[in-house]
Design an enzyme around this catalytic site. Sequence first.
Site, PDB file in Angstrom:
ATOM      1  N   HIS A  84       0.821  -1.215   0.000  1.00 54.55           N
ATOM      2  CA  HIS A  84       0.000   0.000   0.000  1.00 54.55           C
ATOM      3  C   HIS A  84       0.856   1.267   0.000  1.00 54.55           C
ATOM      4  CE1 HIS A  84       0.027  -0.010   4.573  1.00 54.55           C
ATOM      5  NE2 HIS A  84      -0.068   1.287   4.388  1.00 54.55           N
ATOM      6  N   ASP A 221       1.242  -7.646   2.383  1.00 56.53           N
ATOM      7  CA  ASP A 221       1.363  -6.222   2.082  1.00 56.53           C
ATOM      8  C   ASP A 221       2.830  -5.779   1.877  1.00 56.53           C
ATOM      9  OD1 ASP A 221       0.919  -3.531   1.835  1.00 56.53           O
ATOM     10  OD2 ASP A 221      -0.449  -3.385   3.526  1.00 56.53           O
ATOM     11  N   SER A 651       3.943   2.308   8.513  1.00 60.80           N
ATOM     12  CA  SER A 651       3.759   1.290   7.491  1.00 60.80           C
ATOM     13  C   SER A 651       5.054   1.070   6.742  1.00 60.80           C
ATOM     14  CB  SER A 651       2.676   1.712   6.519  1.00 60.80           C
ATOM     15  OG  SER A 651       1.452   1.302   7.023  1.00 60.80           O
TER      16      SER A 651
HETATM   17  N1  ARG Z   1      -4.984   0.478   7.674  1.00 62.86           N
HETATM   18  C1  ARG Z   1      -3.689   0.511   7.084  1.00 62.86           C
HETATM   19  C2  ARG Z   1      -3.016   1.864   7.408  1.00 62.86           C
HETATM   20  O1  ARG Z   1      -3.397   2.886   7.454  1.00 62.86           O
HETATM   21  C3  ARG Z   1      -3.642   0.161   5.636  1.00 62.86           C
HETATM   22  C4  ARG Z   1      -4.293   1.096   4.689  1.00 62.86           C
HETATM   23  C5  ARG Z   1      -4.330   0.675   3.270  1.00 62.86           C
HETATM   24  N2  ARG Z   1      -5.405  -0.251   2.984  1.00 62.86           N
HETATM   25  C6  ARG Z   1      -6.711   0.087   2.686  1.00 62.86           C
HETATM   26  N3  ARG Z   1      -7.591  -0.851   2.509  1.00 62.86           N
HETATM   27  N4  ARG Z   1      -7.106   1.320   2.541  1.00 62.86           N
HETATM   28  O2  ARG Z   1      -3.274   2.862   7.268  1.00 62.86           O
HETATM   29  N1  ASP Z   2      -1.491   1.386   8.022  1.00 61.47           N
HETATM   30  C1  ASP Z   2      -0.783   2.482   8.686  1.00 61.47           C
HETATM   31  C2  ASP Z   2       0.189   3.145   7.693  1.00 61.47           C
HETATM   32  O1  ASP Z   2      -0.095   3.190   6.518  1.00 61.47           O
HETATM   33  C3  ASP Z   2      -0.123   2.041   9.933  1.00 61.47           C
HETATM   34  C4  ASP Z   2      -1.007   2.230  11.136  1.00 61.47           C
HETATM   35  O2  ASP Z   2      -1.781   3.198  11.176  1.00 61.47           O
HETATM   36  O3  ASP Z   2      -0.882   1.442  12.065  1.00 61.47           O
HETATM   37  O4  ASP Z   2       1.154   3.773   8.081  1.00 61.47           O
END
Ligand code: ARG
Ligand code: ASP
Length: 716
Positions: A84, A221, A651
């Site tokens: 991502h 990921d 991330s």
């Molecule tokens: N939750 C994770 C992080 O903030 C992954 C985000 C990317 N994935 C998604 N389905 N939007 O941010």
């Molecule tokens: N998914 C998040 C990122 O993109 C990480 C988090 O918020 O734990 O940095």
Amino acid sequence: MKKTLTIILLTIMAGFSARADEGMWLPSLIAQRIADMQEKGFKLDAEDIYSINQASLKDAVVLFGRGCTGELISPEGLLLTNHHCGYSQIQQHSSVENDYLRDGFWAMNREEELPNKGLSVSFLERMEDVTDRILKGYEPGMSEDERVAAVKANSKALIDEVIKEGKGLRATVEALYYGNQYFLFLYRQYDDVRLVGAPPSSIGKFGGDTDNWMWPRHTGDFSMFRIYADKDNNPAPYSKDNVPYKPKKYFRISTAGVQEGDFTFIYGFPGRTREYIHSEGVRYIEEIGDPHKIHLRTLRLDIMSKYQSQSQKVRIQYSSKHADVANAWKKWQGEVKGIRKMKTVQTKQEFEAAFDKWATDGEFDGVIAKIYGLYKELEPYQFAAEYYSETVRAIEIANFASSLYATYKVNKETGEVTFDQKKAADLVEAFYKDWYLPIDKECFAALMTEFDKNIPAEFKCEYFTKQIKKYGSAEKWAEALFNKSIFADQAKVEKFLKAQKSFAKSRKTLLDDPATEFAAEFAKWYASDIYPATSRINQELQLAYRDYMRGQMVYCRTQRVPKVFYPDANLTLRVAYGHIKGYQPADATYYLPSSTIKGIMEKDNPEIFDYNIPQRLRDIYAEKDYGNWTDSTGEVPVCFIATNHTTGGNSGSPVINADGDLIGLNFDRVWEGTMSDIVFDPEICRNISLDVRYVLFIIDKVADADHLIAEMTLVN
Ligand code: ARG
Ligand code: ASP
């Protein structure tokens, strides 16, 4: 001032060093934590983590792009980050013929690695407490304006000076603890970063939004890049003559696996946390901000989903938009739940009451009341600002109209209007490819109805009130706007852009269009009625927080109140350590800390987009053709959770074991623990990482790219 803070911090750390895993620590000060880290299993020294005299782990970690982390995993500049995080680069190189998002991409040799405009990575050269230098010329008693001016001038002088030390350097001065301390961060930035590999989205995004922020998780990921440098290993713009960057340090990869209880250490760039805010700030988030934003996004997501389920084309058009909207939407729900469960408002109120009593007649007298008053004053403006961004700014046609309008430039002296044809054509193409009018129109009606219901009359914008009055309802207004606007029809827009004779005239037509008008009128309202207030009050709040922050430290130290202090995240390099651990999300339920390929097969379903895996993976599973990448039960491990304190920006961060070797790649947190940006609960806050053995398994068995594994140093 610097001295006082340092003394306070040292005393606090000595007193409460053996506490739970909360905290995002500054690498240059890690010597203050190293005893605790070692007690918990870490085998290296502070100098191995951060050193300005020798290569250290920090030299293998980079800020990737604008808000992710990446790490070096080979002597030839090979870099690992999340799928991502590399998503937009993978997308950029994708076309209908070569759909790398869908099918994955693997460079089979260096020539096939793909350059990326606008992508850079930064290594931290060094960081340094520069509080005295930054506050030079400022004396107690001077005004805040004078302080701001001193900070600005001193920062600029310092930055100008240090970036001369070498090639490709850039520097920032960051305020920590609300400006009680200032740190210099000197980075070396590399701009030639090439895409090396990415699994298909059905692996790299497996589980999609359904599994996002959730455990158990099975998302692969990751994506891979390579940093290139000039022949002297210095940063250089893209050139085919550049050569792979030779890192000062890269991670060895441990295939030994992880066990519950193992020490874990995360090195990365967390973006933003607010651990020391006043109860009133938390109450706003819990009772007002988050619930309203969640509600508004639920409306949008429901509308998108409704149309997405009716058409394959619309599903694809809105998949990335849906994911963006859903990401924060889901996180906020976990956040509210977590804040409630922790009774954070109440706990903070009790702390504040005790602090206030202690503070009477001293340096921090009245600061609690001051902050409370400012929050009360801020609330309606903050609410309007959040509403503006979640409603008006969510109308796609209006955003597009204003960006198209911005392709016209007026020469201030001559009044001549010019027009960037190419840029406009690109905007048109990009916008209509993924736009579906019924969704935008229905969102408009739904969001404007909410605006009408929830923004008090005295805060409403005059233009809005007039339109609602004129049309009778938001639905009818939407009907009229989407009927009348030229932007509702791609063919009309293209014809219009081609046919124009006078740019000045066509610019005027655009300006008069109801979609442009909508964007412009609201922007004017926001700029005159809302922003000046939020900006002024927030500045005053920052000032009060500067005192309150210092006050909290003095109070906790002198009154022996156990509380850990570490600077809030601000996208600077941090260390977070903890251990592999499951958790109990609900009564009678316990989640184990690691997942395996078995779970992928349990979720596998060709009918469900988020769970439809490549046939290759099914075949491998059927044949159990796992290579060397199995755990003690003979399955391929996929993800694991641990107690490290992380946030957005972490991330892609390396997850490191007690020996300093790479065991995983951080990419998310569990839903029940997303309040950790505000309050950390060691019982339930878990970060989610990809097991590095799954990365190796995919590269070896799915991508057949073992030449990449050959570059790495594997240890068992
Ligand atoms: N939750 C994770 C992080 O903030 C992954 C985000 C990317 N994935 C998604 N389905 N939007 O941010
Ligand atoms: N998914 C998040 C990122 O993109 C990480 C988090 O918020 O734990 O940095």
